[in-house]
Design an enzyme around this catalytic site. Sequence first.
Site, PDB file in Angstrom:
ATOM      1  N   CYS A 302       0.886  -1.187   0.000  1.00 44.67           N
ATOM      2  CA  CYS A 302       0.000   0.000   0.000  1.00 44.67           C
ATOM      3  C   CYS A 302       0.911   1.221   0.000  1.00 44.67           C
ATOM      4  O   CYS A 302       1.004   1.946   0.991  1.00 44.67           O
ATOM      5  CB  CYS A 302      -0.919   0.013   1.219  1.00 44.67           C
ATOM      6  SG  CYS A 302      -2.035  -1.382   1.357  1.00 44.67           S
ATOM      7  N   ALA A 303       1.590   1.470  -1.101  1.00 45.20           N
ATOM      8  CA  ALA A 303       2.759   2.343  -1.096  1.00 45.20           C
ATOM      9  C   ALA A 303       2.456   3.836  -1.154  1.00 45.20           C
ATOM     10  O   ALA A 303       3.314   4.647  -0.812  1.00 45.20           O
ATOM     11  CB  ALA A 303       3.680   1.982  -2.257  1.00 45.20           C
ATOM     12  N   GLY A 304       1.263   4.238  -1.613  1.00 46.78           N
ATOM     13  CA  GLY A 304       1.006   5.667  -1.783  1.00 46.78           C
ATOM     14  C   GLY A 304       0.963   6.413  -0.456  1.00 46.78           C
ATOM     15  O   GLY A 304       0.492   5.853   0.542  1.00 46.78           O
ATOM     16  N   GLY A 307       6.288   7.776   0.882  1.00 42.29           N
ATOM     17  CA  GLY A 307       7.320   8.071   1.868  1.00 42.29           C
ATOM     18  C   GLY A 307       7.981   6.833   2.428  1.00 42.29           C
ATOM     19  O   GLY A 307       9.220   6.721   2.447  1.00 42.29           O
ATOM     20  N   LYS A 308       7.186   5.876   2.894  1.00 43.92           N
ATOM     21  CA  LYS A 308       7.760   4.648   3.453  1.00 43.92           C
ATOM     22  C   LYS A 308       8.452   3.842   2.366  1.00 43.92           C
ATOM     23  O   LYS A 308       9.510   3.238   2.611  1.00 43.92           O
ATOM     24  CB  LYS A 308       6.679   3.815   4.135  1.00 43.92           C
ATOM     25  CG  LYS A 308       6.055   4.474   5.354  1.00 43.92           C
ATOM     26  CD  LYS A 308       5.031   3.550   5.998  1.00 43.92           C
ATOM     27  CE  LYS A 308       4.281   4.269   7.114  1.00 43.92           C
ATOM     28  NZ  LYS A 308       3.398   5.347   6.586  1.00 43.92           N
ATOM     29  N   ASP A 353      -4.030  -3.659  -6.929  1.00 43.46           N
ATOM     30  CA  ASP A 353      -4.874  -3.799  -5.749  1.00 43.46           C
ATOM     31  C   ASP A 353      -4.282  -4.885  -4.857  1.00 43.46           C
ATOM     32  O   ASP A 353      -4.191  -6.056  -5.262  1.00 43.46           O
ATOM     33  CB  ASP A 353      -6.286  -4.173  -6.180  1.00 43.46           C
ATOM     34  CG  ASP A 353      -7.260  -4.265  -5.013  1.00 43.46           C
ATOM     35  OD1 ASP A 353      -6.823  -4.228  -3.846  1.00 43.46           O
ATOM     36  OD2 ASP A 353      -8.480  -4.370  -5.276  1.00 43.46           O
ATOM     37  N   ASP A 370       0.664  -0.646   4.900  1.00 43.07           N
ATOM     38  CA  ASP A 370       0.194   0.499   5.680  1.00 43.07           C
ATOM     39  C   ASP A 370      -1.219   0.776   5.190  1.00 43.07           C
ATOM     40  O   ASP A 370      -1.418   1.472   4.201  1.00 43.07           O
ATOM     41  CB  ASP A 370       1.117   1.693   5.461  1.00 43.07           C
ATOM     42  CG  ASP A 370       0.708   2.912   6.274  1.00 43.07           C
ATOM     43  OD1 ASP A 370      -0.235   2.797   7.084  1.00 43.07           O
ATOM     44  OD2 ASP A 370       1.320   3.977   6.105  1.00 43.07           O
ATOM     45  N   CYS A 423      -2.332   4.379  10.575  1.00 39.19           N
ATOM     46  CA  CYS A 423      -2.265   5.664  11.279  1.00 39.19           C
ATOM     47  C   CYS A 423      -3.547   5.873  12.071  1.00 39.19           C
ATOM     48  O   CYS A 423      -4.259   6.861  11.890  1.00 39.19           O
ATOM     49  CB  CYS A 423      -2.039   6.807  10.296  1.00 39.19           C
ATOM     50  SG  CYS A 423      -1.556   8.340  11.128  1.00 39.19           S
TER      51      CYS A 423
END
Length: 490
Positions: A302-304, A307-308, A353, A370, A423
């Site tokens: 879930c890269a968007g 940053g991570k 996805d 994430d 988060c």
Amino acid sequence: MTDQPRRRRPHAPNRPGKPYRRPQKDPVRILAFEALRAVDERDAYANLVLPPLLRKARESAEAGSGPRFDSRDAALATELVYGTLRHQGTYDAVIAECVDRPLREVDPPVLDVLSLGAHQLLGTRIPTHAAVSASVELARVVLGDGRAKFVNAVLRKIATHDLDGWLERVAPPYDEDPEEHLGVRHSHPRWVVSALWDALGGGSAGMEELLAADNERPEVTLVARPGRSTPGELLAAVGEQSAVPGRWSPYAVRLTEGGEPGALEAVRDGRAGVQDEGSQLVALALANAPLDGDDRRWLDGCAGPGGKAALLAALGAERGASLLAAEKQPHRARLVAGALAGNPGPYQVIAADGTRPPWRPESFDRVLVDVPCTGLGALRRRPEARWRRRPEDLEGFAPLQRGLLREALAAARIGGVVGYATCSPHPAETRAVVEDVLKGRGGAAVSAEWIDARPLLPGVPELGDGPDIQLWPHRHGTDAMYLALLRRTG
């Protein structure tokens, strides 16, 4: 305090008639008003709306086609926008005491001007007469003379008491209704207070500190991507008077005086970036988790916005590992590609996805997901989110979160490590999701074991009882990031 958003009504046209004098256009307050209208009308986020408005104002001033607009003007506009949004619930309660109708019957543009005025009166050191007169002038420019008179009358009532005086009037006693008391005092919807209380536990002192931290302006934190930049380079570029090393991450630099990260060469080149220290710690813990055997293939599922992924790619490059960064939304996948551009190690960015992955099972040594969530852990950065979310969202994200974690575990090889991050500090989005997946609730059970993540963040205190970790704004100065580390066993 109501948990419902302000009902939007059409902006009524100004009544005909000439004002007795030309209204004075204040570029700072007009810009702040435009930002608030975008947040309300388009469900935009201030952190996305405000920068282009500030940039346009500066460029117009420099080109001589607009009024003067310097760094102090930009700082004031930023404070007016974020201060008004953070304290919207409190100001709504105060304004409601000073108008002769329900707030839902006040035109939203009028309410935005009143809220901006209330913040100047109750939340800044701007003198009372200046706060009232500037707000009335703004109303004359954007609303017309008729409604400017209404704004003037309401703000003069608000000016009769300071913030403490108003809180004594509008907040119920703690003993009678603790959640509403804290919600009004700290500008959080009642259900959010309840949800955070569930997550934090303990008495009122900890809750007061957490809610207060949500209303503080967070420092801008940079990350020096390893192998590409260093904290020393960033500190030298910013200046020792305006930056200090991070509290917990060895790659973090905190900008104590604000400033524009985009002005730094390392940030422009992608060798460094803006990233909360909590997000840095999540990536570091996953990268440092003990692992037997191969350590060459990493996945951010879930890269968007990237940053991570950028930090993981830099860490992986130092070990000869490659990163696959997947993001469902194509426009966010493009942001990820921009964040990873220039990374020295091998990587690939795809739009995919994570609940229906294109990669084969058991393909990766380390996997991070994430997951999407309510964002209750980042209310200090996105204050408007507290008024948009609903109690049902706590359960609404659960099927997606479980699906992403289940597929992340399937993507890991036997013995591989999976990091589940979010988060949000609420148990329904954190440990309950992990336990559901491990026990097979809502799907097939997955063979995996917990890894104690706490030793992987040496020096960071108060991480919880383990084996998972929970960060907090009031304890760690970070977003309320959650991380569970799991090792696939079968």
